[in-house]
Write a protein that holds these residues in place. Structure first.
Motif, short mmCIF file in Angstrom:
data_model
loop_
_atom_site.label_atom_id
_atom_site.label_comp_id
_atom_site.label_asym_id
_atom_site.label_seq_id
_atom_site.Cartn_x
_atom_site.Cartn_y
_atom_site.Cartn_z
N ARG A 32 0.88 -1.17 0.00
CA ARG A 32 0.00 0.00 0.00
C ARG A 32 0.92 1.21 0.00
NH1 ARG A 32 -2.87 2.81 4.10
NH2 ARG A 32 -2.04 1.39 5.63
N PRO A 35 -1.00 7.96 -2.15
CA PRO A 35 -1.83 8.19 -3.34
C PRO A 35 -1.14 8.98 -4.44
CG PRO A 35 -3.02 8.77 -1.34
CD PRO A 35 -1.62 8.45 -0.94
N VAL A 59 0.77 -0.34 -10.85
CA VAL A 59 0.02 0.41 -9.85
C VAL A 59 -1.48 0.23 -10.07
CG1 VAL A 59 -0.41 2.72 -8.97
CG2 VAL A 59 1.88 2.08 -9.65
N ASN A 61 -5.20 1.76 -8.54
CA ASN A 61 -5.97 2.65 -7.68
C ASN A 61 -7.27 1.95 -7.31
OD1 ASN A 61 -4.40 5.04 -7.46
ND2 ASN A 61 -4.81 5.42 -9.61
N HIS A 62 -7.44 1.65 -6.04
CA HIS A 62 -8.60 0.90 -5.55
C HIS A 62 -9.54 1.86 -4.84
CE1 HIS A 62 -10.71 -1.90 -2.76
NE2 HIS A 62 -10.79 -2.59 -3.87
N ASN A 78 -9.99 4.97 0.13
CA ASN A 78 -9.39 4.70 -1.17
C ASN A 78 -7.94 4.30 -0.94
OD1 ASN A 78 -11.78 5.51 -2.44
ND2 ASN A 78 -11.07 7.61 -2.62
N GLU A 79 -7.43 3.38 -1.76
CA GLU A 79 -6.06 2.90 -1.61
C GLU A 79 -5.35 2.92 -2.96
OE1 GLU A 79 -6.41 -1.14 -0.21
OE2 GLU A 79 -5.85 -0.47 1.79
N LYS A 80 -4.07 3.05 -2.91
CA LYS A 80 -3.24 2.85 -4.08
C LYS A 80 -2.33 1.67 -3.76
CE LYS A 80 -0.59 5.33 -7.50
NZ LYS A 80 -0.10 6.67 -7.89
N LYS A 81 -2.39 0.63 -4.59
CA LYS A 81 -1.59 -0.57 -4.38
C LYS A 81 -0.50 -0.62 -5.45
CE LYS A 81 -5.44 -3.37 -2.74
NZ LYS A 81 -6.21 -4.60 -2.98
#
Length: 98
Positions: A32, A35, A59, A61-62, A78-81
């Motif tokens: 994780r 952003p 990458v 963006n969830h 919100n997450e960025k994986k």
């Protein structure tokens, strides 16, 4: 890149059943990240923190789900994986890293 910024890019490893399966199958590790982090920053941060060579970074963006709690409507974050592919022969073991 600024070393201080690179230390803050990676927030946490994601250790789920899916992430473990991907790690075993294709030498990828899931993190994780911030952003506003770029692929280049993520690559340099992983190489700096874990002393491994990175092949590529993907990458995702969830968006957080909208959930209902009784009569209240809430939203998960919100997450960025980042899916990080490691070079042949390199590996990250989270049990050993302090």
């Amino acid at each position: 890149m600024n070393a201080e910024r690179l230390m803050q890019v990676i927030l946490a490893p994601i250790i789920t059943e899916k992430a473990t399966f991907i790690a075993e199958k294709s030498r990828q590790v899931v993190f994780r990240v911030l952003p506003n982090a770029t692929k280049i920053e993520i690559k340099e941060a992983v190489e700096l923190l874990f002393k491994v060579q990175v092949d590529s970074v993907t990458v995702l963006n969830h968006k957080g789900k909208t959930k209902r709690f009784g009569r209240f409507v809430g939203r998960r974050r919100n997450e960025k994986k980042a899916y990080v592919s490691l070079h042949e022969g390199h590996e990250i073991n989270f049990a050993e890293v302090v």
